[in-house]
Scaffold this motif. Structure first.
Motif, PDB file in Angstrom:
ATOM      1  N   VAL B 159      62.689  42.649  57.419  1.00 46.20           N
ATOM      2  CA  VAL B 159      62.439  43.499  58.589  1.00 46.20           C
ATOM      3  C   VAL B 159      63.183  44.829  58.422  1.00 46.20           C
ATOM      4  O   VAL B 159      62.630  45.903  58.638  1.00 46.20           O
ATOM      5  CB  VAL B 159      62.886  42.795  59.888  1.00 46.20           C
ATOM      6  N   TYR B 160      64.445  44.738  57.997  1.00 48.33           N
ATOM      7  CA  TYR B 160      65.264  45.941  57.829  1.00 48.33           C
ATOM      8  C   TYR B 160      64.654  46.865  56.777  1.00 48.33           C
ATOM      9  O   TYR B 160      64.562  48.078  56.965  1.00 48.33           O
ATOM     10  CB  TYR B 160      66.679  45.536  57.422  1.00 48.33           C
ATOM     11  N   ALA B 161      64.214  46.263  55.662  1.00 47.35           N
ATOM     12  CA  ALA B 161      63.648  47.060  54.573  1.00 47.35           C
ATOM     13  C   ALA B 161      62.370  47.761  55.024  1.00 47.35           C
ATOM     14  O   ALA B 161      62.150  48.934  54.726  1.00 47.35           O
ATOM     15  CB  ALA B 161      63.376  46.173  53.359  1.00 47.35           C
ATOM     16  N   PHE B 162      61.534  47.046  55.785  1.00 49.28           N
ATOM     17  CA  PHE B 162      60.269  47.643  56.221  1.00 49.28           C
ATOM     18  C   PHE B 162      60.485  48.711  57.285  1.00 49.28           C
ATOM     19  O   PHE B 162      59.687  49.617  57.436  1.00 49.28           O
ATOM     20  CB  PHE B 162      59.315  46.563  56.739  1.00 49.28           C
ATOM     21  N   HIS B 169      64.846  53.424  61.756  1.00 46.70           N
ATOM     22  CA  HIS B 169      64.196  53.857  62.978  1.00 46.70           C
ATOM     23  C   HIS B 169      64.228  52.687  63.962  1.00 46.70           C
ATOM     24  O   HIS B 169      63.652  51.641  63.717  1.00 46.70           O
ATOM     25  CB  HIS B 169      62.767  54.289  62.660  1.00 46.70           C
ATOM     26  N   ALA B 170      64.921  52.900  65.085  1.00 46.29           N
ATOM     27  CA  ALA B 170      65.220  51.781  65.991  1.00 46.29           C
ATOM     28  C   ALA B 170      63.954  51.097  66.519  1.00 46.29           C
ATOM     29  O   ALA B 170      63.845  49.871  66.476  1.00 46.29           O
ATOM     30  CB  ALA B 170      66.087  52.277  67.140  1.00 46.29           C
ATOM     31  N   THR B 171      62.995  51.880  66.982  1.00 43.92           N
ATOM     32  CA  THR B 171      61.793  51.275  67.572  1.00 43.92           C
ATOM     33  C   THR B 171      60.979  50.557  66.512  1.00 43.92           C
ATOM     34  O   THR B 171      60.459  49.456  66.731  1.00 43.92           O
ATOM     35  CB  THR B 171      60.946  52.361  68.256  1.00 43.92           C
ATOM     36  N   ARG B 172      60.855  51.185  65.335  1.00 45.99           N
ATOM     37  CA  ARG B 172      60.169  50.541  64.214  1.00 45.99           C
ATOM     38  C   ARG B 172      60.788  49.180  63.912  1.00 45.99           C
ATOM     39  O   ARG B 172      60.094  48.197  63.666  1.00 45.99           O
ATOM     40  CB  ARG B 172      60.334  51.406  62.960  1.00 45.99           C
ATOM     41  N   PHE B 173      62.117  49.155  63.931  1.00 46.68           N
ATOM     42  CA  PHE B 173      62.865  47.946  63.615  1.00 46.68           C
ATOM     43  C   PHE B 173      62.433  46.804  64.544  1.00 46.68           C
ATOM     44  O   PHE B 173      62.128  45.696  64.095  1.00 46.68           O
ATOM     45  CB  PHE B 173      64.367  48.250  63.785  1.00 46.68           C
ATOM     46  N   ILE B 178      59.056  42.023  65.562  1.00 46.08           N
ATOM     47  CA  ILE B 178      58.147  41.201  66.370  1.00 46.08           C
ATOM     48  C   ILE B 178      56.959  40.767  65.513  1.00 46.08           C
ATOM     49  O   ILE B 178      56.518  39.611  65.568  1.00 46.08           O
ATOM     50  CB  ILE B 178      57.690  41.981  67.624  1.00 46.08           C
ATOM     51  N   GLY B 179      56.451  41.691  64.693  1.00 44.25           N
ATOM     52  CA  GLY B 179      55.340  41.352  63.800  1.00 44.25           C
ATOM     53  C   GLY B 179      55.714  40.229  62.843  1.00 44.25           C
ATOM     54  O   GLY B 179      54.975  39.247  62.683  1.00 44.25           O
TER      55      GLY B 179
END
Lengths: 284, 361
Positions: B159-162, B169-173, B178-179
């Motif tokens: 998740v962190y890598a993606f 990017h906090a929201t991306r994280f 969730i995905g």
């Protein structure tokens, strides 16, 4: 420690050498050379997207150069630990975000971060710097209030107080007057001027670099004006020497008349064309 | 008195709501007054809940006797309290503490109250690997907890890598988390349907998060993990102060944001994974504890100690209810935490707090 000198002989702790800045593949600033004169207010102006904020961010190590370098006391910024930079250079971003529900005094106190250690979270020096910063920005009375509840002008003063509490010789402000009405703009700029003024005992004031949108304000408050266009410096120097009708045309593409400011005598830009009032009498 | 000293009298400014605590000659710490009071109150509540936990059960034990057993004094209730209830309670205490800290750290870095290990894929990663191993015949309870730690850490790493794009990017994280959580859950379901019926049932109970049958053997690893990581947790409590500001401001203040965030997330992920390995994914504890703690203390960042204490209170109290509510049937503790947590999560979303700095809401 080497000191760079500007063209007119002033010393300079912070300088850019053939600085190239890019976002992904798009180059925004091209081989820019700039020596920030110590103890002065340097204002960078230029049209939208000319790279002025980008340059300021690079001077404050928020953006890594794609080429060239930024030097602090002759050493490349990338070679200095970020905490050490923070003890010499303070920076206020364009739209800083405070943690929700934080109080004014708590936020200002966080400006002391680079001077603190895990086991030394509050020294007498911290207390002095925070008290002084809040006095200078006139926010002492707001100390216990949550930052969320303040007006725009008050909030901006609180953020400046935080940057001041950092107690740095150099202060970079990215468009500190955005979103403020004209009275608050003047208030903030007056404060900036006072920061750079020498102290009563003759010690040099702080070095301030700021990006401003308004050319007239820049001409009024700057000791050193830097005009940028398309990622390059077009002209720099004292506002009285730099701001001319020719420069305004070249940088902003605007026909204008430059007259002395009735209050300060600094150059005042009055747009002349393309719009002019129609001659008397009804039209159309 | 000379005239020179007649400068205007200043009231020195200190951060509002904080006290300066001196330790030794050079140590000075900023302690939030209200957070200190809340921590003291939570400690009392936790002690009360723990005593209640030891007293209530198939047979009632007087509080005085329960305390005697804990203090190691001879008592007729040694077996019931000391052997049956105490070890399980200690596991609950440690699991709750670990989830409380983990949630606080991950929410701080993600600046989002939804970013809890059971939402952003860490628990699901642990589940997928554990259930997978179970269906392939590995049912040893000495190995499974470690697999679960590996699964949780691996999922978090992905998740962190993606979410990394020249910076976190906090929201991306949160969204990528969730995905991943959804994807990993379907992998787990796949294992469950492929596997043997009995194994599937066992896995299902594990996945709900249960303290059933947990004892000193389970308490030791998580206890050691918390002890070893204590210095890191103390560091994290201070680091939270600057990470809750925006990226540019934090960098300008001399914080190496990338490293500090990675450190905070890594610590949170390890704690959440160890807790999941011990009791299974006890849902919503890591989500609830930090947010409730923050509302109680009204601090600008999530209070770490209060969050840990509250996590412990929630898990021990929920397990007490889980044991007694439908007695003699024991529910898995995760059923109860989910019953309370799910409505709270919905309420959080309805209130529409996406995520500004500091894990607000």
């Amino acid at each position: 420690m080497t000191t760079t000198r500007t063209e007119n002989g002033a010393t300079s702790r912070l300088a850019a050498h053939s600085l190239t800045l890019a976002y992904d593949d798009r180059t925004v600033v091209h081989e820019l050379d700039l020596a920030v004169p110590d103890g002065c207010v340097t204002v960078i102006v230029g049209p939208n997207a000319c790279g002025k904020s980008t340059t300021l961010r690079a001077l404050g190590r928020l953006l890594k150069p794609a080429g060239g370098s930024v030097l602090l006391d002759g050493t490349e910024l990338s070679r200095i630990p970020t905490r050490t930079i923070a003890q010499s250079v303070g920076l206020l971003p364009q739209t800083p975000v405070a943690p929700e529900a934080i109080t004014v005094s708590d936020l200002v106190a966080r400006g002391r971060q680079p001077h603190q250690r895990w086991w030394q979270q509050w020294s007498d020096e911290d207390e002095r710097a925070v008290t002084e910063a809040m006095e200078r920005t006139d926010v002492t009375a707001l100390g216990d209030r949550p930052v969320d509840e303040l007006s725009g002008g008050q909030r901006q003063r609180v953020w400046i107080a935080m940057a001041l509490a950092q107690d740095t010789d150099l202060l970079l402000l990215d468009e500190p007057t955005t979103y403020l009405d004209i009275a608050h703009q003047v208030e903030v700029l007056d404060l900036v001027r006072r920061l750079a003024a020498p102290a009563a005992d003759g010690t040099r004031g702080r070095t301030v670099v700021t990006v401003l949108h308004d050319l007239n304000q820049a001409a009024r408050y700057a000791d050193h004006l830097v005009a940028m266009k398309e990622g390059r410096i077009v002209a720099e120097g004292r506002p009285g020497d730099v701001v001319t009708a020719g420069l305004v045309r070249e940088v902003f593409g605007l026909e204008a008349v430059v007259v002395p400011d009735p209050v300060t005598g600094s150059p005042l830009v009055v747009p002349g064309a393309p719009w002019a009032p129609a001659p008397a009498g009804p039209t159309g | 008195m000379s005239a020179d000293t007649a400068a205007p009298v200043r009231t020195p400014v200190r951060p509002a709501g904080y006290r300066v605590v001196r330790v030794g000659k050079r140590g000075r710490f900023l302690v939030h007054r209200r957070a200190g009071l809340v921590a003291a109150a939570l400690t009392v509540v936790l002690a009360a809940v723990c005593v209640a936990y030891l007293c209530v059960g198939e047979s009632f034990v007087a509080p005085a006797e329960a305390v005697r057993v804990v203090l190691g004094q001879p008592s007729p209730d040694e077996l019931v309290v000391g052997t049956l209830r105490l070890p399980r309670m200690v596991v609950g205490l440690l699991v709750g503490t670990a989830f409380g800290i983990a949630g606080a750290l991950i929410q701080t870095v993600a600046r989002n109250p939804l970013a809890s290990p059971d939402i952003i894929g860490i628990s699901q990663g642990a589940s997928a690997l554990t259930v997978g191993a179970m269906t392939f015949g590995l049912t040893s309870y000495t190995v499974l907890p470690y697999l679960s730690v590996v699964g949780g850490v691996a999922a978090a790493g992905l998740v962190y890598a993606f979410a990394w794009r020249g910076g976190l990017h906090a929201t991306r994280f949160v969204l990528i988390g969730i995905g991943f959580a959804i994807a990993l859950r379907s992998v787990t379901t796949l294992f469950l349907t492929k596997g043997d019926y009995l194994v599937a049932q066992q896995a299902q109970i594990w996945m709900t998060g249960s303290l059933n049958g947990r004892g000193w053997d389970e308490a030791a690893p998580i206890g050691w993990a918390l002890l070893v990581l204590l210095p890191a947790v103390l560091w994290a409590a201070r680091a939270q102060r600057t990470v809750s500001m925006d990226d540019d401001t934090a960098t300008a203040l001399g914080v190496r944001l990338g490293r500090v965030r990675l450190g905070l997330v890594a610590l949170g992920v390890v704690l959440a994974s160890v807790a999941t390995g011990t009791a299974g994914p006890v849902d919503f504890v890591a989500l609830l504890a930090p947010q409730i703690a923050r509302r109680m203390t009204r601090t600008a960042q999530i209070p770490l100690l209060c969050s840990a204490l509250l996590g412990a209170v929630i898990v021990v109290f929920a397990d007490l209810l889980a044991r007694r509510l439908f007695s003699p049937t024991e529910l898995p503790v995760g059923v109860l935490t989910a019953a309370v947590g799910a409505p709270y999560l919905i309420w959080l979303i309805i209130r529409g707090h996406g995520g500004r700095a500091g894990g607000n809401a």
